[in-house]
Every structure is written in structure tokens, then in C-alpha cells.
Design an enzyme around this catalytic site. Structure first.
Site, PDB file in Angstrom:
ATOM      1  N   SER A  21      -1.730 -10.108  -4.931  1.00 24.53           N
ATOM      2  CA  SER A  21      -3.099  -9.695  -5.267  1.00 24.53           C
ATOM      3  C   SER A  21      -3.659 -10.666  -6.293  1.00 24.53           C
ATOM      4  CB  SER A  21      -3.102  -8.286  -5.865  1.00 24.53           C
ATOM      5  OG  SER A  21      -4.369  -7.989  -6.399  1.00 24.53           O
ATOM      6  N   GLY A  28       4.233  -1.630   5.320  1.00 26.36           N
ATOM      7  CA  GLY A  28       2.918  -1.100   4.936  1.00 26.36           C
ATOM      8  C   GLY A  28       1.887  -1.156   6.041  1.00 26.36           C
ATOM      9  N   ALA A  29       2.338  -1.229   7.294  1.00 20.21           N
ATOM     10  CA  ALA A  29       1.388  -1.434   8.401  1.00 20.21           C
ATOM     11  C   ALA A  29       0.822  -0.132   8.957  1.00 20.21           C
ATOM     12  CB  ALA A  29       2.024  -2.275   9.504  1.00 20.21           C
ATOM     13  N   TYR A  87       0.601  -2.569 -11.859  1.00 16.17           N
ATOM     14  CA  TYR A  87       0.217  -3.249 -10.620  1.00 16.17           C
ATOM     15  C   TYR A  87       0.104  -4.761 -10.851  1.00 16.17           C
ATOM     16  CZ  TYR A  87      -2.497  -4.235  -6.365  1.00 16.17           C
ATOM     17  OH  TYR A  87      -2.943  -4.733  -5.164  1.00 16.17           O
TER      18      TYR A  87
HETATM   19  N1  LIG Z   1      -7.321  -3.347  -0.637  1.00 10.23           N
HETATM   20  C1  LIG Z   1      -7.432  -4.269  -1.558  1.00 10.23           C
HETATM   21  O1  LIG Z   1      -8.530  -4.516  -2.099  1.00 10.23           O
HETATM   22  C2  LIG Z   1      -6.238  -5.084  -1.948  1.00 10.23           C
HETATM   23  C3  LIG Z   1      -6.435  -6.138  -2.847  1.00 10.23           C
HETATM   24  C4  LIG Z   1      -5.338  -6.897  -3.237  1.00 10.23           C
HETATM   25  C5  LIG Z   1      -4.077  -6.596  -2.733  1.00 10.23           C
HETATM   26  N2  LIG Z   1      -3.913  -5.571  -1.873  1.00 10.23           N
HETATM   27  C6  LIG Z   1      -2.553  -5.297  -1.384  1.00 10.23           C
HETATM   28  O2  LIG Z   1      -2.545  -5.266   0.022  1.00 10.23           O
HETATM   29  C7  LIG Z   1      -1.502  -4.416   0.481  1.00 10.23           C
HETATM   30  C8  LIG Z   1      -2.059  -3.446   1.511  1.00 10.23           C
HETATM   31  O3  LIG Z   1      -3.062  -2.669   0.887  1.00 10.23           O
HETATM   32  P1  LIG Z   1      -4.151  -1.800   1.692  1.00 10.23           P
HETATM   33  O4  LIG Z   1      -5.435  -2.026   1.028  1.00 10.23           O
HETATM   34  O5  LIG Z   1      -3.992  -2.021   3.153  1.00 10.23           O
HETATM   35  O6  LIG Z   1      -3.684  -0.333   1.271  1.00 10.23           O
HETATM   36  P2  LIG Z   1      -3.240   0.907   2.146  1.00 10.23           P
HETATM   37  O7  LIG Z   1      -3.013   2.003   1.152  1.00 10.23           O
HETATM   38  O8  LIG Z   1      -4.180   1.124   3.272  1.00 10.23           O
HETATM   39  O9  LIG Z   1      -1.826   0.428   2.732  1.00 10.23           O
HETATM   40  C9  LIG Z   1      -0.653   0.353   1.973  1.00 10.23           C
HETATM   41  C10 LIG Z   1       0.494   0.854   2.830  1.00 10.23           C
HETATM   42  O10 LIG Z   1       1.722   0.695   2.085  1.00 10.23           O
HETATM   43  C11 LIG Z   1       2.508   1.836   2.313  1.00 10.23           C
HETATM   44  N3  LIG Z   1       3.452   2.022   1.209  1.00 10.23           N
HETATM   45  C12 LIG Z   1       3.164   2.153  -0.110  1.00 10.23           C
HETATM   46  N4  LIG Z   1       4.306   2.365  -0.795  1.00 10.23           N
HETATM   47  C13 LIG Z   1       5.327   2.352   0.112  1.00 10.23           C
HETATM   48  C14 LIG Z   1       6.724   2.534   0.028  1.00 10.23           C
HETATM   49  N5  LIG Z   1       7.332   2.788  -1.135  1.00 10.23           N
HETATM   50  N6  LIG Z   1       7.458   2.433   1.163  1.00 10.23           N
HETATM   51  C15 LIG Z   1       6.854   2.183   2.349  1.00 10.23           C
HETATM   52  N7  LIG Z   1       5.534   2.028   2.493  1.00 10.23           N
HETATM   53  C16 LIG Z   1       4.773   2.121   1.388  1.00 10.23           C
HETATM   54  C17 LIG Z   1       1.507   2.991   2.397  1.00 10.23           C
HETATM   55  O11 LIG Z   1       2.053   4.129   3.063  1.00 10.23           O
HETATM   56  C18 LIG Z   1       0.363   2.355   3.156  1.00 10.23           C
HETATM   57  O12 LIG Z   1       0.470   2.549   4.554  1.00 10.23           O
HETATM   58  C19 LIG Z   1      -0.922  -3.741  -0.774  1.00 10.23           C
HETATM   59  O13 LIG Z   1       0.262  -4.406  -1.156  1.00 10.23           O
HETATM   60  C20 LIG Z   1      -2.022  -3.940  -1.794  1.00 10.23           C
HETATM   61  O14 LIG Z   1      -1.510  -3.941  -3.119  1.00 10.23           O
HETATM   62  C21 LIG Z   1      -4.968  -4.794  -1.465  1.00 10.23           C
END
Ligand SMILES: NC(=O)c1ccc[n+]([C@@H]2O[C@H](COP(=O)([O-])OP(=O)(O)OC[C@H]3O[C@@H](n4cnc5c(N)ncnc54)[C@H](O)[C@@H]3O)[C@@H](O)[C@H]2O)c1
Length: 252
Positions: A143, A16-17, A164
Site C-alpha cells: 500500500s 484475499g480473492a 497497517y
Molecule cells: N482498497 C484500497 O484502497 C487499498 C489501498 C491500498 C492497499 N490495499 C490492499 O489491497 C488488498 C485488497 O484489499 P481490498 O480493497 O480488495 O479489500 P477487501 O476487504 O475487499 O479484500 C480483502 C480480502 O482479504 C481477506 N482477508 C483479510 N484477512 C485475511 C486472513 N487473515 N486470511 C485470509 N483472508 C483474509 C478478506 O476476507 C477479503 O476477502 C489488501 O491487502 C489491502 O490492504 C487496498
């Protein structure tokens, strides 16, 4: 504090980077000497560019972590090139604000697979090498939603949906199960539970009322990255099965 070269010579797989938090994790790790291997379903060009600009090492593959075949092929490729994986960070995922009754089978499995099954697949593929070398650190990005059942935002904006919350709770369970099993073999498994982070997911106007939080601001991706750095580094060598809430104090 972790020293500036704490990950020198280490290979860190980060899923997810291409996204906000994963990118911050890769930046924080490569700045400390790690070679990052990025798995994301989209091309991670911006992350690669930023790592290069700070003089770090990273490589990216397009991989759908919801597919075990895709994950197995990607991990096999990394092992063929490096011969080892020292650190695995499962950050890919995301959720939708869909109501309980409105959640279709398809939506349910999409979110369960992206947030939970994907982490199982990467761990299953990376663990044999870690166990053989009796060394490894795994950090799962869960989360606060997986602990408190969804973090409410104000008015009619609601909270993340049931798939989720269930997937992230499952990821915490998976983290603890693996921590119990693999600690005696030199592999630590921990998680972070972010609160609201200023990223693409929440930039679209959600109001969490953060002015009332003990630390009255939204989280930054870098706040999450520093917690991951701690859990991936020897600074946390006696810590396993833990979930660090990085939430500004909400949900404590
Ligand atoms: N942003 C928030 O407030 C928040 C809060 C709690 C948890 N999170 C968690 O943090 C993590 C990162 O979130 P973010 O805010 O950077 O979101 P983001 O959407 O910027 O990044 C998520 C990344 O995961 C990749 N991804 C999703 N499904 C995928 C799959 N099936 N295969 C490969 N890649 C996949 C996406 O392409 C994306 O690049 C997630 O797991 C999210 O649930 C985020």
C-alpha cells in the site's frame, strides 16, 4: 502489453480473492489462461462465479493466512492437486483507522498478521517448489500507506492506522529481502503499492481529494490487477525487488 494467453498452463495462488482487488486479479489472470487457486478466510463464491462466467478455471479454499498451519495445509493441498505453483499473489489484508495510542495489542497483531505474517507463511510454503523448478513469480499487494505513513483523507477522516502502515512497510521489506535471495534461483519477487481504490474499504465516504491528484480519480481494482499481471508475467522478467505505485501519481 501481455498476450492474451500469457498464463496458459500456469497455476496462480491468489490470497484475499473474495475481496475486490483480489477478485480483479483472479479475473485478469484466468482471462489470460491461468488456473487460479484462491485462499481467503471467507467463501469466494462470487469470484468463482465470475471466473466461470468468463470461461476460466478457479478453485477456492477457506484459509486464515494469519495461521501458518492453515496456510501450510492449503498450499499442500494445491501442490497435491497440481504439483506446482507458478505464481503467488499475496492480496489478503486490510486495515483499521485506529489512533496510535488506541491501538491494542490484539489489533496490532491482527493487522500485522493479516498483512505481513500471512505473506511470509504463503511464500515460505510455496518457495521450495519454485526454487526446485527454478521458476516463479511472487507479487505482494502492499500500500502507499507503507511508503508514506498513511494516505490522509480530508477533514476528520484521518488515515489508516499505525499497524497497517507498519505491516505494509514490512511487506515491502520482505519483498526486497526475498528478491535479493531468490533472483539467482529463477524466482522474482515484487510488490504493488495501491493508492485509494474504489472498494469496500474506501466506499464508506472517505474523501481523498483525488480531484487534485495528477490522475484525478480513484483507482479501480482493475488498475491494480493489470500491474500485478505485468509483474507476474514474463513481460517483467528483468524486474525484481520493485514496488510499483499504482496511485494516480499521489505519493510519487
Ligand atoms: N482498497 C484500497 O484502497 C487499498 C489501498 C491500498 C492497499 N490495499 C490492499 O489491497 C488488498 C485488497 O484489499 P481490498 O480493497 O480488495 O479489500 P477487501 O476487504 O475487499 O479484500 C480483502 C480480502 O482479504 C481477506 N482477508 C483479510 N484477512 C485475511 C486472513 N487473515 N486470511 C485470509 N483472508 C483474509 C478478506 O476476507 C477479503 O476477502 C489488501 O491487502 C489491502 O490492504 C487496498
Amino acid at each position: 502489453m501481455t498476450s492474451e494467453d500469457v498464463f496458459q498452463g500456469k497455476v496462480a495462488v491468489v490470497t484475499g480473492a473474495a475481496g475486490f482487488i483480489g477478485r480483479a486479479i483472479v479475473m485478469a489472470m484466468t482471462r489470460r489462461g491461468a488456473t487460479a487457486e484462491i485462499l481467503d478466510r471467507v467463501v469466494a463464491d462470487l469470484t468463482l462465479e465470475q471466473v466461470k462466467a468468463q470461461g476460466g478455471q478457479a478453485h477456492a479454499q477457506v484459509c486464515d493466512i494469519a495461521s501458518s498451519a492453515s496456510v501450510d495445509a492449503a498450499i499442500a493441498d494445491i501442490l497435491a492437486r497440481h504439483g506446482r505453483i507458478d505464481i503467488l499473489v499475496n492480496c489478503a489484508g486490510g486495515g483499521q483507522r485506529i489512533g496510535f495510542v488506541e491501538t491494542t495489542d490484539e489489533e496490532w497483531f491482527t493487522q500485522i498478521n493479516a498483512n505481513l505474517s500471512g505473506a511470509f507463511y504463503t511464500m515460505r510454503a510455496a518457495l521450495p517448489g519454485m526454487l526446485a523448478r527454478k521458476s516463479g513469480a511472487i507479487v505482494n499487494v502492499a500500500s502507499i500507506s507503507g511508503i508514506i505513513g498513511g494516505l490522509p483523507s480530508k477533514g476528520t477522516q484521518g488515515r489508516s492506522g499505525p499497524a497497517y502502515g507498519a505491516a505494509k512497510a514490512g511487506l515491502i521489506g520482505l519483498t526486497k529481502w526475498a528478491a535479493r535471495e531468490f533472483g539467482k534461483h529463477g524466482v522474482r519477487v515484487n510488490a504493488i503499492a495501491p493508492g485509494p481504490v474504489l472498494t469496500s474499504q474506501v466506499m464508506h465516504g472517505y474523501d481523498y481529494g483525488v480531484e487534485d491528484y495528477p490522475i484525478p480519480r480513484m483507482g479501480a481494482p482493475e488498475d491494480m490487477a493489470e500491474a500485478v499481471v505485468y509483474l507476474a508475467s514474463p513481460a517483467s522478467s528483468y524486474v525484481t525487488g520493485e514496488v510499483i505505485k499504482v496511485t494516480g501519481g499521489v505519493g510519487m
